[in-house]
Design a protein around this motif. Structure first.
Motif, PDB file in Angstrom:
ATOM      1  N   PRO A 184       0.812  -1.219   0.000  1.00 40.97           N
ATOM      2  CA  PRO A 184       0.000   0.000   0.000  1.00 40.97           C
ATOM      3  C   PRO A 184       0.845   1.268   0.000  1.00 40.97           C
ATOM      4  N   ARG A 185       0.265   2.327  -0.489  1.00 50.49           N
ATOM      5  CA  ARG A 185       0.912   3.633  -0.426  1.00 50.49           C
ATOM      6  C   ARG A 185       0.728   4.242   0.953  1.00 50.49           C
ATOM      7  N   LEU A 186      -0.402   3.938   1.604  1.00 46.29           N
ATOM      8  CA  LEU A 186      -0.678   4.431   2.952  1.00 46.29           C
ATOM      9  C   LEU A 186      -1.233   3.290   3.777  1.00 46.29           C
ATOM     10  N   LEU A 187      -0.599   3.022   4.908  1.00 49.76           N
ATOM     11  CA  LEU A 187      -1.038   1.967   5.812  1.00 49.76           C
ATOM     12  C   LEU A 187      -1.571   2.591   7.095  1.00 49.76           C
ATOM     13  N   LEU A 188      -2.843   2.321   7.384  1.00 47.45           N
ATOM     14  CA  LEU A 188      -3.487   2.765   8.615  1.00 47.45           C
ATOM     15  C   LEU A 188      -3.456   1.614   9.604  1.00 47.45           C
ATOM     16  N   MET A 189      -2.894   1.839  10.792  1.00 53.80           N
ATOM     17  CA  MET A 189      -2.769   0.770  11.791  1.00 53.80           C
ATOM     18  C   MET A 189      -3.458   1.198  13.083  1.00 53.80           C
ATOM     19  N   ASP A 190      -4.352   0.344  13.572  1.00 52.73           N
ATOM     20  CA  ASP A 190      -5.100   0.640  14.784  1.00 52.73           C
ATOM     21  C   ASP A 190      -4.567  -0.192  15.948  1.00 52.73           C
ATOM     22  N   GLU A 191      -3.924   0.468  16.893  1.00 55.69           N
ATOM     23  CA  GLU A 191      -3.451  -0.143  18.138  1.00 55.69           C
ATOM     24  C   GLU A 191      -2.668  -1.447  17.904  1.00 55.69           C
ATOM     25  N   PRO A 192      -1.560  -1.406  17.170  1.00 55.78           N
ATOM     26  CA  PRO A 192      -0.796  -2.640  16.951  1.00 55.78           C
ATOM     27  C   PRO A 192      -0.227  -3.243  18.237  1.00 55.78           C
ATOM     28  N   SER A 193      -0.183  -2.484  19.327  1.00 55.99           N
ATOM     29  CA  SER A 193       0.335  -3.037  20.584  1.00 55.99           C
ATOM     30  C   SER A 193      -0.744  -3.696  21.431  1.00 55.99           C
ATOM     31  N   SER A 194      -2.003  -3.616  21.000  1.00 50.40           N
ATOM     32  CA  SER A 194      -3.107  -4.092  21.827  1.00 50.40           C
ATOM     33  C   SER A 194      -2.954  -5.559  22.206  1.00 50.40           C
ATOM     34  N   GLY A 195      -3.036  -5.837  23.506  1.00 43.55           N
ATOM     35  CA  GLY A 195      -3.003  -7.196  24.005  1.00 43.55           C
ATOM     36  C   GLY A 195      -1.634  -7.842  24.063  1.00 43.55           C
ATOM     37  N   LEU A 196      -0.593  -7.079  23.784  1.00 50.43           N
ATOM     38  CA  LEU A 196       0.751  -7.652  23.738  1.00 50.43           C
ATOM     39  C   LEU A 196       1.560  -7.305  24.979  1.00 50.43           C
ATOM     40  N   ALA A 197       2.391  -8.259  25.409  1.00 52.57           N
ATOM     41  CA  ALA A 197       3.362  -7.995  26.462  1.00 52.57           C
ATOM     42  C   ALA A 197       4.442  -7.067  25.910  1.00 52.57           C
ATOM     43  N   PRO A 198       5.149  -6.331  26.787  1.00 47.00           N
ATOM     44  CA  PRO A 198       6.161  -5.374  26.320  1.00 47.00           C
ATOM     45  C   PRO A 198       7.199  -5.964  25.376  1.00 47.00           C
ATOM     46  N   VAL A 199       7.604  -7.218  25.581  1.00 53.23           N
ATOM     47  CA  VAL A 199       8.610  -7.822  24.711  1.00 53.23           C
ATOM     48  C   VAL A 199       8.086  -7.958  23.287  1.00 53.23           C
ATOM     49  N   PHE A 200       6.784  -8.233  23.136  1.00 52.34           N
ATOM     50  CA  PHE A 200       6.202  -8.361  21.800  1.00 52.34           C
ATOM     51  C   PHE A 200       5.926  -6.998  21.177  1.00 52.34           C
ATOM     52  N   VAL A 201       5.656  -5.994  22.015  1.00 51.42           N
ATOM     53  CA  VAL A 201       5.516  -4.629  21.499  1.00 51.42           C
ATOM     54  C   VAL A 201       6.812  -4.194  20.834  1.00 51.42           C
ATOM     55  N   LYS A 202       7.935  -4.461  21.499  1.00 47.09           N
ATOM     56  CA  LYS A 202       9.241  -4.125  20.919  1.00 47.09           C
ATOM     57  C   LYS A 202       9.459  -4.891  19.618  1.00 47.09           C
ATOM     58  N   GLN A 203       9.009  -6.142  19.570  1.00 49.40           N
ATOM     59  CA  GLN A 203       9.164  -6.942  18.360  1.00 49.40           C
ATOM     60  C   GLN A 203       8.367  -6.337  17.206  1.00 49.40           C
ATOM     61  N   VAL A 204       7.151  -5.893  17.483  1.00 43.73           N
ATOM     62  CA  VAL A 204       6.329  -5.266  16.441  1.00 43.73           C
ATOM     63  C   VAL A 204       7.003  -3.997  15.928  1.00 43.73           C
ATOM     64  N   ILE A 205       7.517  -3.181  16.842  1.00 42.59           N
ATOM     65  CA  ILE A 205       8.196  -1.945  16.443  1.00 42.59           C
ATOM     66  C   ILE A 205       9.414  -2.259  15.583  1.00 42.59           C
ATOM     67  N   ASP A 206      10.193  -3.274  15.998  1.00 40.68           N
ATOM     68  CA  ASP A 206      11.389  -3.644  15.226  1.00 40.68           C
ATOM     69  C   ASP A 206      11.014  -4.150  13.836  1.00 40.68           C
ATOM     70  N   VAL A 207       9.944  -4.940  13.746  1.00 45.92           N
ATOM     71  CA  VAL A 207       9.502  -5.456  12.453  1.00 45.92           C
ATOM     72  C   VAL A 207       9.069  -4.316  11.539  1.00 45.92           C
ATOM     73  N   LEU A 208       8.327  -3.363  12.087  1.00 51.48           N
ATOM     74  CA  LEU A 208       7.887  -2.239  11.271  1.00 51.48           C
ATOM     75  C   LEU A 208       9.077  -1.417  10.777  1.00 51.48           C
ATOM     76  N   LYS A 209      10.079  -1.276  11.619  1.00 52.89           N
ATOM     77  CA  LYS A 209      11.272  -0.535  11.204  1.00 52.89           C
ATOM     78  C   LYS A 209      11.952  -1.192  10.009  1.00 52.89           C
ATOM     79  N   THR A 210      11.950  -2.520   9.990  1.00 51.47           N
ATOM     80  CA  THR A 210      12.695  -3.233   8.950  1.00 51.47           C
ATOM     81  C   THR A 210      11.863  -3.555   7.717  1.00 51.47           C
TER      82      THR A 210
END
Length: 234
Positions: free
Chosen positions: A154-180
């Motif tokens: 997509p040219r524009l990705l709308l994301m709603d609460e990607p951290s919802s329901g995740l433990a802090p370690v998985f929140v960091k994983q989501v952030i790292d994945v999005l970065k890469t």
């Protein structure tokens, strides 16, 4: 950078209840913008309005210069907007089927090519590709949700609460994945209440009671007294 999404004076709600009160915001091509706000601030309502799941009562939404606030969701998707909801996946469908749905409007060969590329980024999903999404862990479901929306490039990705329901370690994983994984000119508009996602953002908006309370760069938001007050009562 050229403006990709331009929102002016947007108002909407549910039934007689108005949730958004004159929202102004913009996202440039290739930019990551964070919609920061506490629960019930109006972030989800805003994203639902941008993708067309809620009608606009007033104001305008322009995408790449074209006014789209009267368009149906499929028309917006075909123009290059993708939406990842808080759930993100269909639990009863397999990983393969979820990813195929993300590329519903694309030729099958293109979807297969892109899916194979994404499986290199998400090897855990590749190993379970025929399993139901509901059998995955919370973190794996988020990864599948990301893969599902990225398959269409997509040219524009709308994301709603990607951290919802995740433990802090998985929140960091989501952030790292999005970065890469985000690149190639894709813009992001991420609605979050977790301030850790500021690490991804070029700019951001603080949403409070359906209004933009503050906008600024990542550094400005990180050091803002308004953000500290909203989140920590300081």
């Amino acid at each position: 950078m050229a403006t990709l999404l331009d929102v002016q004076g947007l108002e909407t709600g549910y039934g007689p209840l108005r949730i958004l009160w004159g929202i102004d915001l913009n996202v440039s091509a290739g930019e990551t913008v964070l919609l920061l706000g506490a629960n019930s601030a109006g972030k989800t309502t805003l994203l639902r309005s941008l993708i067309g799941l809620l009608p606009s009562w007033r104001g305008t939404i322009r995408f790449d210069g074209e006014r789209i606030d009267g368009f149906a969701p499929d028309q917006r998707i075909r123009r290059g907007i993708a939406f990842m909801s808080e759930l993100g996946v269909f639990p009863t469908l397999s990983i393969d089927e979820n990813i195929a749905l993300g590329g519903y409007f694309l030729p099958d060969a293109q979807v297969r090519r892109r899916r194979d590329q994404l499986f290199q980024v998400f090897p855990d999903l590749a190993a379970k590709r025929r399993d139901a999404a509901g059998s995955l862990s919370g973190g794996q479901r988020k990864m599948l949700g990301i893969a599902k929306v990225l398959v269409a490039e997509p040219r524009l990705l709308l994301m709603d609460e990607p951290s919802s329901g995740l433990a802090p370690v998985f929140v960091k994983q989501v952030i790292d994945v999005l970065k890469t994984t985000i690149g190639g000119g894709t813009s992001l508009l991420i609605a979050e209440q977790n301030v850790a996602f500021l690490a991804l953002a070029d700019r951001g908006y603080l949403i409070d009671h359906g209004k933009v309370k503050l906008s600024g760069t990542r550094t400005e938001l990180q050091t803002s007294s308004a953000v500290r007050e909203t989140y920590f009562g300081l």
